[in-house]
Design a protein around this motif. Structure first.
Motif, PDB file in Angstrom:
ATOM      1  N   MET A 278     -39.314  56.353   9.513  1.00 33.65           N
ATOM      2  CA  MET A 278     -39.671  56.041   8.322  1.00 33.65           C
ATOM      3  C   MET A 278     -40.971  54.666   7.811  1.00 33.65           C
ATOM      4  N   CYS A 279     -42.027  55.777   6.844  1.00 36.30           N
ATOM      5  CA  CYS A 279     -43.275  54.788   6.554  1.00 36.30           C
ATOM      6  C   CYS A 279     -42.715  53.866   6.284  1.00 36.30           C
ATOM      7  N   PRO A 280     -43.068  52.625   5.836  1.00 33.94           N
ATOM      8  CA  PRO A 280     -42.615  51.673   5.701  1.00 33.94           C
ATOM      9  C   PRO A 280     -42.995  51.654   4.216  1.00 33.94           C
ATOM     10  N   LEU A 281     -44.544  52.006   3.876  1.00 29.80           N
ATOM     11  CA  LEU A 281     -45.152  51.974   2.198  1.00 29.80           C
ATOM     12  C   LEU A 281     -44.442  53.537   1.009  1.00 29.80           C
ATOM     13  N   HIS A 282     -44.278  54.213   1.237  1.00 27.93           N
ATOM     14  CA  HIS A 282     -43.511  55.551   0.754  1.00 27.93           C
ATOM     15  C   HIS A 282     -42.222  55.648   1.309  1.00 27.93           C
ATOM     16  N   GLN A 283     -41.872  55.820   2.357  1.00 30.59           N
ATOM     17  CA  GLN A 283     -40.591  56.413   2.542  1.00 30.59           C
ATOM     18  C   GLN A 283     -40.982  57.863   2.836  1.00 30.59           C
ATOM     19  N   HIS A 284     -42.157  58.349   3.158  1.00 32.66           N
ATOM     20  CA  HIS A 284     -41.703  59.467   4.274  1.00 32.66           C
ATOM     21  C   HIS A 284     -41.178  59.000   5.317  1.00 32.66           C
TER      22      HIS A 284
END
Ligand code: FES
Length: 119
Positions: free
Chosen positions: A79-85
């Protein structure tokens, strides 16, 4: 961008593009985490799963460039830390509707060094 990228490739050969690239000891990646490497002109995030296996995907999120190596993993998804994709670690496909990450073959050699194969 991710601060403090380790390595940059240890092969020192100046190779760019395809082939096998040795990135250094598996032990430099804590179990359950990822690390970003500069390899052949690309940024690649290598994750060490709790079962000891490795996964490699592109380190830059296709959404807005987030640092994928800093993302959280649950075994099969990062999960990407910036926007949770979220992205499947095996294929790079997004499970949340954004573009895919590239995925790369990766393994540990007999010396327990991370080796990634670029196309
Ligand atoms: S930059 Fe990765 S989810 Fe937005």
């Amino acid at each position: 961008m991710s601060a403090g990228l380790p390595g940059g490739g240890l092969d020192g050969s100046g190779l760019s593009g395809g082939g096998l690239h040795v990135l250094g000891p598996v032990d430099q990646i804590p179990v359950g985490e990822g690390r970003a490497y500069g390899v052949g002109g690309e940024q690649i995030a290598v994750f060490r799963l709790r079962d000891g296996s490795l996964r490699a995907v592109s380190a830059v999120c296709p959404h807005k460039g987030g640092p994928i190596a800093d993302g959280t993993i649950d075994g099969s998804v990062v999960m990407c830390p910036l926007h949770q994709h979220a992205f499947e670690l095996q294929t790079g496909c997004s499970t949340t509707g954004t573009g895919p990450l590239r995925s790369y073959p990766v393994f540990a050699d007999e010396s327990q060094n991370v080796v990634v194969l670029l196309p």
